[in-house]
Design an enzyme around this catalytic site. Sequence first.
Site: not given
Length: 415
Positions: A223-225, A291
């Site tokens: 995943g990402n932030y 994102a």
Amino acid sequence: MSFPCYILKAENKMGILSGKHIVLGITGGIAAYKSVTLLRLLVKAGAEVQVVITPSGKEFITPVTLAALSGKPVVSEFFSANTGEWHSHVDLGLWADLMVIAPATASTIGKMANGIADNMLVTTYLSAKEHVMIAPAMDLDMMSHPSTVRNLKTLKEDGVEIIESASGELASHLVGKGRMEEPERIFDRVVAFFNKKKDLTGKKVVITAGPTYEKIDPVRFIGNYSTGKMGFAIAEECAERGADVVLVAGPVNITVSHPNIQRIDVGNAREMLAAVETVAAKSDIAVFSAAVADYRPQSYSDSKIKREGIDDMELRLIKNPDIAAAIGKIKKAGQILVGFALETDNERENALRKMRNKNLDFVVLNSLNDKGACFGTDTNKITILDAGGGERNFELKDKRLVAKDIIDAVVSVLE
Ligand code: C5P
């Protein structure tokens, strides 16, 4: 003393609120003295203001002052003690184009969040049909107490606009968050509310927001932030401007409440694409602020991958669909597509290439090199590039205001 300056400002805006009906709710906090300035600003700007005050509010500010300034008897009780006249909270709720509660104490916030209608003010709130904004004011410990935090969250979810308190010296002489926002700022928010354009009425908008999680096994993912704040702010901006919004959200921890927003929660990129595809063809505008994970694990393990006996591990990744590019390929005439580019180097060049490759009309460029312009912050600093070669640079600002800049750009090219 800055009072004359406020008056000057309201005089500049003379008539800007004429014909507007505002209920000004005042509760029992020391900041109630500032409500007098707010009332004066609203009246000077042409609004018709009905003050509703709680019993404890009257301990801080006298109804005589408020009645004189508003030109109307102040309402506090359900019945007038002298005449027996009944004050109808329902009529007031219908009459008001806007209700502003300033200051809003922890007690009133708690009652509003839980529907405890034991005074005229909260009863009027429960009958209010139009927008409600509150300016909380209390001591810093009360402000940070879990019950206040929870109640404010509930009110936000109920659609109430919270005018955040400022930090500074409080009545207790402690320093911290809890000071009611200055009357001039509250006045600006009132003006902004009435100035809000309904220029997206009848338009359909689809927005992607947040990260995607690409599962490795039942407990792990790539995943990402991304927190989704930017996309959610754009959804609210569009909804407030009259659009019907479908917000396709990855795993995020935020809520939306606007009745014009239909939220579809998804987990991974393929689910996000599938959700967007169901509405894209009917949409006038698509904003791709998610994102999206570029890659996902080629295979998913049904059981948790154990580390015992494994020293090196290779995770084979395959490419995810590019949602913006997929919709760009089937773009209809007149449809406006907006993408984002979060870059660390060759920023402009990369952003322009993305706009061309994905068939976008706008690309919103934000650089990780700019302080305050990354995942999780409440602010962003953007440059909007358009397919016609135009470029607009904006300063660092709150994501709600960034959303407005982006939608202003979109509206400027709408047919
Ligand atoms: O190519 P890049 O990921 O930098 O492009 C960013 C833009 O494309 C963003 O608008 C993002 O939401 C969108 N995008 C997408 N699907 C992907 C990757 C990016 O919609 N798989």
